[in-house]
Design a protein around this motif. Structure first.
Motif, mmCIF file in Angstrom:
data_model
loop_
_atom_site.group_PDB
_atom_site.id
_atom_site.type_symbol
_atom_site.label_atom_id
_atom_site.label_comp_id
_atom_site.label_asym_id
_atom_site.label_seq_id
_atom_site.Cartn_x
_atom_site.Cartn_y
_atom_site.Cartn_z
ATOM 1 N N ALA A 312 38.151 49.343 58.855
ATOM 2 C CA ALA A 312 37.199 48.978 59.797
ATOM 3 C C ALA A 312 36.899 50.961 60.647
ATOM 4 O O ALA A 312 35.985 51.019 61.187
ATOM 5 N N TYR A 313 37.711 50.276 61.586
ATOM 6 C CA TYR A 313 38.452 51.840 63.043
ATOM 7 C C TYR A 313 38.151 53.245 62.111
ATOM 8 O O TYR A 313 37.169 53.863 62.448
ATOM 9 N N GLY A 314 38.640 53.442 60.661
ATOM 10 C CA GLY A 314 38.156 54.512 60.028
ATOM 11 C C GLY A 314 37.196 55.198 60.133
ATOM 12 O O GLY A 314 36.473 55.777 60.296
ATOM 13 N N GLN A 315 36.255 53.673 59.573
ATOM 14 C CA GLN A 315 34.747 54.833 58.992
ATOM 15 C C GLN A 315 34.016 54.457 59.999
ATOM 16 O O GLN A 315 33.570 55.208 60.262
ATOM 17 N N ALA A 316 34.514 53.828 61.299
ATOM 18 C CA ALA A 316 33.418 53.758 62.584
ATOM 19 C C ALA A 316 34.113 54.892 64.009
ATOM 20 O O ALA A 316 33.424 55.393 63.668
ATOM 21 N N LEU A 317 35.954 55.786 63.437
ATOM 22 C CA LEU A 317 35.800 56.875 63.849
ATOM 23 C C LEU A 317 35.190 58.085 63.291
ATOM 24 O O LEU A 317 34.661 58.937 63.938
ATOM 25 N N ALA A 318 34.930 58.054 62.080
ATOM 26 C CA ALA A 318 34.262 59.332 61.179
ATOM 27 C C ALA A 318 32.598 59.162 61.625
ATOM 28 O O ALA A 318 32.141 60.585 61.579
ATOM 29 N N ALA A 319 31.736 58.021 61.699
ATOM 30 C CA ALA A 319 30.792 57.858 62.028
ATOM 31 C C ALA A 319 30.584 58.257 63.184
ATOM 32 O O ALA A 319 30.168 58.430 63.734
ATOM 33 N N LEU A 320 31.236 57.962 64.327
ATOM 34 C CA LEU A 320 31.520 58.627 65.511
ATOM 35 C C LEU A 320 31.468 59.835 65.456
ATOM 36 O O LEU A 320 30.652 60.952 66.779
ATOM 37 N N GLY A 321 32.499 60.438 65.046
ATOM 38 C CA GLY A 321 32.622 61.450 65.127
ATOM 39 C C GLY A 321 31.466 63.005 64.886
ATOM 40 O O GLY A 321 30.885 63.893 64.586
ATOM 41 N N SER A 322 30.371 61.835 63.439
ATOM 42 C CA SER A 322 29.228 62.630 63.302
ATOM 43 C C SER A 322 28.623 62.625 64.209
ATOM 44 O O SER A 322 26.707 63.614 64.641
ATOM 45 N N ALA A 323 28.615 61.610 65.291
ATOM 46 C CA ALA A 323 27.405 61.643 66.505
ATOM 47 C C ALA A 323 27.983 62.339 67.305
ATOM 48 O O ALA A 323 26.712 63.170 68.648
ATOM 49 N N ARG A 324 29.191 62.684 67.463
ATOM 50 C CA ARG A 324 29.373 63.092 68.354
ATOM 51 C C ARG A 324 30.517 64.797 68.459
ATOM 52 O O ARG A 324 31.731 64.079 67.940
ATOM 53 N N GLU A 325 30.021 65.255 68.731
ATOM 54 C CA GLU A 325 30.567 67.272 68.107
ATOM 55 C C GLU A 325 31.529 67.151 69.095
ATOM 56 O O GLU A 325 32.627 67.722 68.906
ATOM 57 N N ASP A 326 32.518 65.659 69.952
ATOM 58 C CA ASP A 326 33.395 66.458 71.540
ATOM 59 C C ASP A 326 34.424 65.035 70.703
ATOM 60 O O ASP A 326 35.951 65.233 71.229
ATOM 61 N N VAL A 327 34.025 64.313 69.638
ATOM 62 C CA VAL A 327 35.025 63.180 69.237
ATOM 63 C C VAL A 327 36.920 63.947 68.533
ATOM 64 O O VAL A 327 36.174 64.891 67.149
ATOM 65 N N VAL A 328 38.068 63.810 68.856
ATOM 66 C CA VAL A 328 38.423 64.482 68.023
ATOM 67 C C VAL A 328 39.892 63.199 67.514
ATOM 68 O O VAL A 328 39.720 62.622 68.181
ATOM 69 N N ALA A 329 40.538 63.658 66.205
ATOM 70 C CA ALA A 329 40.755 62.390 65.691
ATOM 71 C C ALA A 329 41.895 63.516 65.549
ATOM 72 O O ALA A 329 42.627 64.135 65.073
ATOM 73 N N LEU A 330 43.423 62.354 66.115
ATOM 74 C CA LEU A 330 45.023 62.906 65.861
ATOM 75 C C LEU A 330 46.123 61.952 64.974
ATOM 76 O O LEU A 330 45.573 61.033 65.450
ATOM 77 N N ASP A 331 46.575 62.378 64.281
ATOM 78 C CA ASP A 331 47.485 60.874 63.287
ATOM 79 C C ASP A 331 49.474 61.540 63.437
ATOM 80 O O ASP A 331 48.887 62.727 63.484
ATOM 81 N N GLY A 332 49.653 60.300 63.437
ATOM 82 C CA GLY A 332 50.923 61.059 63.053
ATOM 83 C C GLY A 332 51.532 60.542 61.841
ATOM 84 O O GLY A 332 52.579 59.697 61.414
ATOM 85 N N GLU A 333 51.286 61.063 60.633
ATOM 86 C CA GLU A 333 51.006 61.065 59.690
ATOM 87 C C GLU A 333 51.260 60.015 58.857
ATOM 88 O O GLU A 333 52.059 59.862 57.999
ATOM 89 N N VAL A 334 50.317 58.876 59.377
ATOM 90 C CA VAL A 334 50.237 57.667 57.675
ATOM 91 C C VAL A 334 48.630 57.583 58.361
ATOM 92 O O VAL A 334 48.135 56.596 58.276
ATOM 93 N N GLY A 335 48.336 58.395 58.630
ATOM 94 C CA GLY A 335 46.459 58.642 58.367
ATOM 95 C C GLY A 335 45.681 57.858 57.059
ATOM 96 O O GLY A 335 44.673 57.359 57.140
ATOM 97 N N ASP A 336 46.795 57.665 56.131
ATOM 98 C CA ASP A 336 46.031 56.938 55.150
ATOM 99 C C ASP A 336 46.566 55.131 55.083
ATOM 100 O O ASP A 336 45.580 54.913 54.432
ATOM 101 N N SER A 337 47.225 55.176 56.422
ATOM 102 C CA SER A 337 47.586 53.515 56.715
ATOM 103 C C SER A 337 46.537 53.332 57.522
ATOM 104 O O SER A 337 46.099 52.005 57.990
#
Length: 617
Positions: A312-337
């Motif tokens: 749910a977090y991953g889907q919500a973050l993607a949706a937030l990124g579609s609504a706001r162009e200032d959102v950036v995501a960073l990950d520590g090589e575990v993005g599939d988890s």
């Protein structure tokens, strides 16, 4: 000053030294000798290479200057006096109560982007700023980081060094003030400039070795750094600590102290000066990106479905990124988890892979937010503890960052204790001004992701690995600082307070107890900080006993958060804490919860004992 001569630059360096000595003498504390070693570097940078409008600290074209060796703050404040934004009277308030000129710089000053002083953090944060400029803003600003030689021993520095080279951050320049002396004596490499150069070159950096007191050499090095393409540059400058005052120059035992005879030292340096520097204005640049206020369509999940909160977090973050162009995501090589892979797929240009470097992960998030972006940085909850000092300093920096820890608690199962976040709630609760959220289902998670985007300070969201039943409708509202009462009757014998995975265990325990005629109230404490004290106090008054159940160590987590709701002198209810007390080993998620005493059966057993209805089996 127009195209200052070498003599004028050297004179400005002396002014900076004198002012550093004066500030420390007025405070009777501070680090003047550490400031004096870098004064010539600072003078040349300020007069010839820094592009900055001090009247507009938010100008999008301004270069960024980070004093990673934050203890050299007298030098920074002397630079501010030289450009006229700090006057002489204010300079001498250094380290006094209510002065903006603190012992180590903080963003209380408008020209300071981030707090420094915890060594090894300036370069990692600078990497985040440089990434924003190069990959997102396409802005012409440069990032200059002044570092001490001692802090080059910090592992976080080398996380940043590798990341900067990998990303070809040619808009980033590291200035290493190699003055040979640390706090208690010589540094590891002393004046062996080549030792630093070899290491940096091995990572892919362009390096320049110079005499840090030769202003012409310094000038040439800064120009070379600005013209270097596809590589970050490190200027490795040999300097003398306490430069210019014979009694302290290159002498051990003078770190962190005002000079023994400040008046004599000032006279030796040539006395006070009043040189005013006209800093080069910044180039034209586009305004920094802001949220465009687009419509947010969060994912919606059906009641009764089984969905992991990390999904749910991953889907919500993607949706937030579609609504706001200032959102950036960073990950520590575990993005599939962590499921930031959903954001990476939809918004690849705003996704940043930091690899297994959690200190750099958090530091880059801090760097991005200084540029007006809204960062969400994600990794396993257990691994965020590695970056605790960066989180702590983010709070000192007044940074607005969102951190998300997945795979929390023993409920992750067979991976065992090295992967289990069991201390994260305690860590984030202790951070000044933080918000700590722990959702139990998918719709709640999505709503809280959206809520996080509107908060200030350090925000932490804890997500789970396994699937969990959806118990809230997609239109249910959740506010930070709130909770949800899931079961309540006038006959409740006690209250069970849970969050995340233990909410579902508490509900199952409630169903078991119903069959035995034992009514219990159940609270979903999804906001661990701030806590919903009013609801907890009402439950305590009605039932007299609270049982907290958490997939976390009993120290510092939900139990402590609940206890603090009664720390104002009012009567304290009976409080029982169920949590992880032993060291887990590999086992299934169900076995883990049972062994920890936080599954439905264990909760029901504890309730029976507490209401004196225990059954002998």
């Amino acid at each position: 000053m127009q195209r200052e001569s070498a003599l004028e630059l050297a004179d400005l360096g002396q002014q900076l030294r004198v002012d550093a000595v004066r500030a420390a003498a007025a405070a009777n504390s501070g680090h003047p000798t550490s400031s004096m070693s870098a004064a010539d570097l600072a003078a040349v940078l300020l007069a010839r290479h820094l592009r900055y409008d001090f009247a507009q600290p938010d100008h999008p074209g301004n270069d960024r200057l980070i004093f990673s060796k934050g203890h050299a703050s007298p030098l920074l404040y002397a630079m501010y006096r030289a450009v006229g934004v700090v006057d002489d009277e204010q300079l001498l308030t250094f380290r006094r109560r209510d002065s903006l000129l603190e012992g180590h710089p903080t963003p209380r000053l408008p020209w300071v982007d981030v707090a420094t002083g915890s060594l090894g953090q300036g370069l990692p944060v600078g990497v985040g700023m440089a990434l924003a400029g190069k990959r997102l803003e396409q802005a012409p600003y440069r990032v200059w980081v002044l570092s001490g030689d001692s802090e080059m021993a910090e592992g976080s520095v080398w996380e940043a060094v590798e990341h900067a080279a990998y990303e070809h951050l040619d808009n980033l320049t590291l200035i290493i003030d190699v003055n040979r002396l640390g706090q208690r004596g010589p540094t590891r490499h002393g004046w062996d400039l080549d030792a630093y150069a070899r290491r940096l070159q091995a990572f892919g950096w362009h390096t320049i070795e110079i005499d840090g007191h030769d202003v012409d050499a310094v000038d040439a090095a800064f120009a070379e750094a600005a013209s270097t393409v596809a590589q970050p540059t490190a200027i490795i400058a040999r300097t003398h600590k306490g430069r210019g005052v014979a009694r302290v120059e290159d002498q051990e035992g003078q770190h962190g102290k005002p000079l023994p005879d400040a008046d004599a030292a000032i006279e030796e340096l040539g006395g006070p000066r009043f040189v005013r520097v006209e800093v080069t204005p910044p180039p034209t640049a586009r305004p920094r990106r802001t949220a465009d206020g687009g419509h947010l369509e969060l994912p919606r999940f059906d009641l009764g479905d089984s969905v992991a909160t990390r999904d749910a977090y991953g889907q919500a973050l993607a949706a937030l990124g579609s609504a706001r162009e200032d959102v950036v995501a960073l990950d520590g090589e575990v993005g599939d988890s962590t499921r930031t892979e959903f954001f990476a797929k939809d918004h690849p240009e705003r996704y940043f892979e930091c690899y297994i470097a959690e200190q750099q992960l958090v530091a880059a998030a801090v760097g991005f937010q200084t540029r007006g972006y809204l960062p969400f940085a994600s990794t396993f909850a257990a691994f965020l503890t590695r970056a605790h000092d960066f989180v702590r300093m983010a709070a000192v920096s007044r940074a607005d960052i969102n951190l998300v820890g997945s795979h929390a608690g023993v409920s992750i199962g067979q991976d065992g204790p090295s992967q289990m976040g069991l201390e994260d709630l305690a860590m984030f609760r202790s951070v000044h001004g933080s918000t700590v959220l722990y959702p139990c289902d998918a719709n709640q998670t999505a709503q809280l992701v959206a809520a996080m985007a509107e908060l200030e300070g350090v925000r932490y969201l804890r997500t789970g690995r396994g699937e969990a039943p959806v118990i809230y409708g997609p239109d249910e509202e959740f506010r930070p600082g709130g909770s949800k009462v899931l079961r309540s009757t006038d006959q409740d014998r006690l209250t069970v307070v849970a969050a995340g995975v233990t909410v579902h265990e508490a509900l199952r325990a409630g169903a078991l107890l119903d069959r035995e005629g034992i009514a219990v109230r159940i609270i979903d404490l999804y906001s661990v900080k701030p806590v919903d004290a009013d609801t907890l106090r009402a439950a305590a008054e009605a039932t007299g006993c609270l049982v907290t159940v958490e997939d976390h160590r009993v120290e510092g987590g939900i139990g402590d958060a609940v206890a603090e709701a009664f720390a104002d002198g009012r009567p304290v209810p009976r409080l029982v804490r169920l949590g992880v007390r032993d060291m887990p080993a590999s086992a299934s998620p169900e076995e883990q919860l049972h062994l920890a005493g936080i599954d439905a059966e264990s909760i029901a057993a504890a309730v029976r004992l507490l209401v004196e209805r225990a059954v002998v089996r």
